[in-house]
Design a protein around this motif. Sequence first.
Motif, PDB file in Angstrom:
ATOM      1  N   PHE A  17       0.825  -1.199   0.000  1.00  0.00           N
ATOM      2  CA  PHE A  17       0.000   0.000   0.000  1.00  0.00           C
ATOM      3  C   PHE A  17       0.866   1.259   0.000  1.00  0.00           C
ATOM      4  O   PHE A  17       0.587   2.214  -0.728  1.00  0.00           O
ATOM      5  CB  PHE A  17      -0.932  -0.011   1.210  1.00  0.00           C
ATOM      6  CG  PHE A  17      -1.901   1.131   1.236  1.00  0.00           C
ATOM      7  CD1 PHE A  17      -3.022   1.122   0.438  1.00  0.00           C
ATOM      8  CD2 PHE A  17      -1.683   2.213   2.067  1.00  0.00           C
ATOM      9  CE1 PHE A  17      -3.927   2.176   0.455  1.00  0.00           C
ATOM     10  CE2 PHE A  17      -2.568   3.278   2.100  1.00  0.00           C
ATOM     11  CZ  PHE A  17      -3.693   3.253   1.286  1.00  0.00           C
ATOM     12  N   SER A  18       1.933   1.260   0.795  1.00  0.00           N
ATOM     13  CA  SER A  18       2.826   2.419   0.847  1.00  0.00           C
ATOM     14  C   SER A  18       3.492   2.648  -0.503  1.00  0.00           C
ATOM     15  O   SER A  18       3.585   3.797  -0.968  1.00  0.00           O
ATOM     16  CB  SER A  18       3.896   2.216   1.918  1.00  0.00           C
ATOM     17  OG  SER A  18       3.296   2.108   3.185  1.00  0.00           O
ATOM     18  N   TYR A  23       3.882   5.815  -5.489  1.00  0.00           N
ATOM     19  CA  TYR A  23       3.849   5.807  -6.956  1.00  0.00           C
ATOM     20  C   TYR A  23       2.744   6.732  -7.476  1.00  0.00           C
ATOM     21  O   TYR A  23       2.967   7.532  -8.385  1.00  0.00           O
ATOM     22  CB  TYR A  23       3.644   4.382  -7.464  1.00  0.00           C
ATOM     23  CG  TYR A  23       3.465   4.298  -8.962  1.00  0.00           C
ATOM     24  CD1 TYR A  23       4.537   4.476  -9.816  1.00  0.00           C
ATOM     25  CD2 TYR A  23       2.206   4.066  -9.514  1.00  0.00           C
ATOM     26  CE1 TYR A  23       4.372   4.420 -11.187  1.00  0.00           C
ATOM     27  CE2 TYR A  23       2.032   4.014 -10.876  1.00  0.00           C
ATOM     28  CZ  TYR A  23       3.125   4.192 -11.715  1.00  0.00           C
ATOM     29  OH  TYR A  23       2.942   4.143 -13.064  1.00  0.00           O
ATOM     30  N   ALA A  24       1.564   6.646  -6.886  1.00  0.00           N
ATOM     31  CA  ALA A  24       0.444   7.481  -7.333  1.00  0.00           C
ATOM     32  C   ALA A  24       0.728   8.956  -7.065  1.00  0.00           C
ATOM     33  O   ALA A  24       0.408   9.818  -7.893  1.00  0.00           O
ATOM     34  CB  ALA A  24      -0.844   7.054  -6.640  1.00  0.00           C
ATOM     35  N   TYR A  25       1.329   9.265  -5.935  1.00  0.00           N
ATOM     36  CA  TYR A  25       1.640  10.663  -5.621  1.00  0.00           C
ATOM     37  C   TYR A  25       2.678  11.205  -6.587  1.00  0.00           C
ATOM     38  O   TYR A  25       2.557  12.322  -7.077  1.00  0.00           O
ATOM     39  CB  TYR A  25       2.130  10.790  -4.176  1.00  0.00           C
ATOM     40  CG  TYR A  25       2.458  12.205  -3.798  1.00  0.00           C
ATOM     41  CD1 TYR A  25       1.449  13.107  -3.496  1.00  0.00           C
ATOM     42  CD2 TYR A  25       3.777  12.650  -3.764  1.00  0.00           C
ATOM     43  CE1 TYR A  25       1.743  14.415  -3.172  1.00  0.00           C
ATOM     44  CE2 TYR A  25       4.074  13.954  -3.447  1.00  0.00           C
ATOM     45  CZ  TYR A  25       3.057  14.834  -3.147  1.00  0.00           C
ATOM     46  OH  TYR A  25       3.346  16.133  -2.831  1.00  0.00           O
ATOM     47  N   ARG A  26       3.711  10.426  -6.861  1.00  0.00           N
ATOM     48  CA  ARG A  26       4.755  10.874  -7.794  1.00  0.00           C
ATOM     49  C   ARG A  26       4.187  11.098  -9.188  1.00  0.00           C
ATOM     50  O   ARG A  26       4.590  12.021  -9.889  1.00  0.00           O
ATOM     51  CB  ARG A  26       5.891   9.846  -7.870  1.00  0.00           C
ATOM     52  CG  ARG A  26       6.645   9.676  -6.602  1.00  0.00           C
ATOM     53  CD  ARG A  26       7.647  10.758  -6.439  1.00  0.00           C
ATOM     54  NE  ARG A  26       8.384  10.519  -5.195  1.00  0.00           N
ATOM     55  CZ  ARG A  26       9.146  11.419  -4.645  1.00  0.00           C
ATOM     56  NH1 ARG A  26       9.288  12.586  -5.207  1.00  0.00           N
ATOM     57  NH2 ARG A  26       9.773  11.160  -3.538  1.00  0.00           N
ATOM     58  N   HIS A  32      -0.645  18.272  -8.672  1.00  0.00           N
ATOM     59  CA  HIS A  32      -0.749  18.801  -7.314  1.00  0.00           C
ATOM     60  C   HIS A  32      -0.139  20.198  -7.235  1.00  0.00           C
ATOM     61  O   HIS A  32      -0.707  21.092  -6.596  1.00  0.00           O
ATOM     62  CB  HIS A  32      -0.052  17.876  -6.315  1.00  0.00           C
ATOM     63  CG  HIS A  32      -0.750  16.580  -6.096  1.00  0.00           C
ATOM     64  ND1 HIS A  32      -2.038  16.497  -5.643  1.00  0.00           N
ATOM     65  CD2 HIS A  32      -0.335  15.304  -6.277  1.00  0.00           C
ATOM     66  CE1 HIS A  32      -2.387  15.231  -5.554  1.00  0.00           C
ATOM     67  NE2 HIS A  32      -1.374  14.481  -5.942  1.00  0.00           N
ATOM     68  N   ARG A  33       0.997  20.380  -7.873  1.00  0.00           N
ATOM     69  CA  ARG A  33       1.649  21.690  -7.832  1.00  0.00           C
ATOM     70  C   ARG A  33       0.816  22.744  -8.567  1.00  0.00           C
ATOM     71  O   ARG A  33       0.815  23.909  -8.189  1.00  0.00           O
ATOM     72  CB  ARG A  33       3.028  21.599  -8.454  1.00  0.00           C
ATOM     73  CG  ARG A  33       4.016  20.898  -7.574  1.00  0.00           C
ATOM     74  CD  ARG A  33       5.411  20.952  -8.152  1.00  0.00           C
ATOM     75  NE  ARG A  33       6.341  20.240  -7.288  1.00  0.00           N
ATOM     76  CZ  ARG A  33       7.361  19.529  -7.716  1.00  0.00           C
ATOM     77  NH1 ARG A  33       7.611  19.456  -9.007  1.00  0.00           N
ATOM     78  NH2 ARG A  33       8.148  18.910  -6.868  1.00  0.00           N
ATOM     79  N   LYS A  34       0.117  22.337  -9.609  1.00  0.00           N
ATOM     80  CA  LYS A  34      -0.652  23.292 -10.403  1.00  0.00           C
ATOM     81  C   LYS A  34      -1.969  23.675  -9.727  1.00  0.00           C
ATOM     82  O   LYS A  34      -2.318  24.849  -9.634  1.00  0.00           O
ATOM     83  CB  LYS A  34      -0.940  22.689 -11.775  1.00  0.00           C
ATOM     84  CG  LYS A  34      -1.702  23.593 -12.705  1.00  0.00           C
ATOM     85  CD  LYS A  34      -1.902  22.935 -14.057  1.00  0.00           C
ATOM     86  CE  LYS A  34      -2.691  23.823 -14.986  1.00  0.00           C
ATOM     87  NZ  LYS A  34      -2.939  23.182 -16.283  1.00  0.00           N
TER      88      LYS A  34
END
Length: 62
Positions: A17-18, A23-26, A32-34
Amino acid sequence: MFSQGQFIFAGFFFVAFSIAMIYAYRKDLALHRKFYKGNYKILIGFGVFIGILFLIKVFFKR
């Protein structure tokens, strides 16, 4: 309370899960930044609000 197999499963599940969450966040980091620029202000405001509620509780308890 838990068997050894359940602990092993929980360990593997946590690791998998971690890895999947990282992977999904990267993968979505550019989005996310936009779209979520300035979220820290909301987090700080929420923390201040919780702090004020705590102070009100302590003040009126006396």
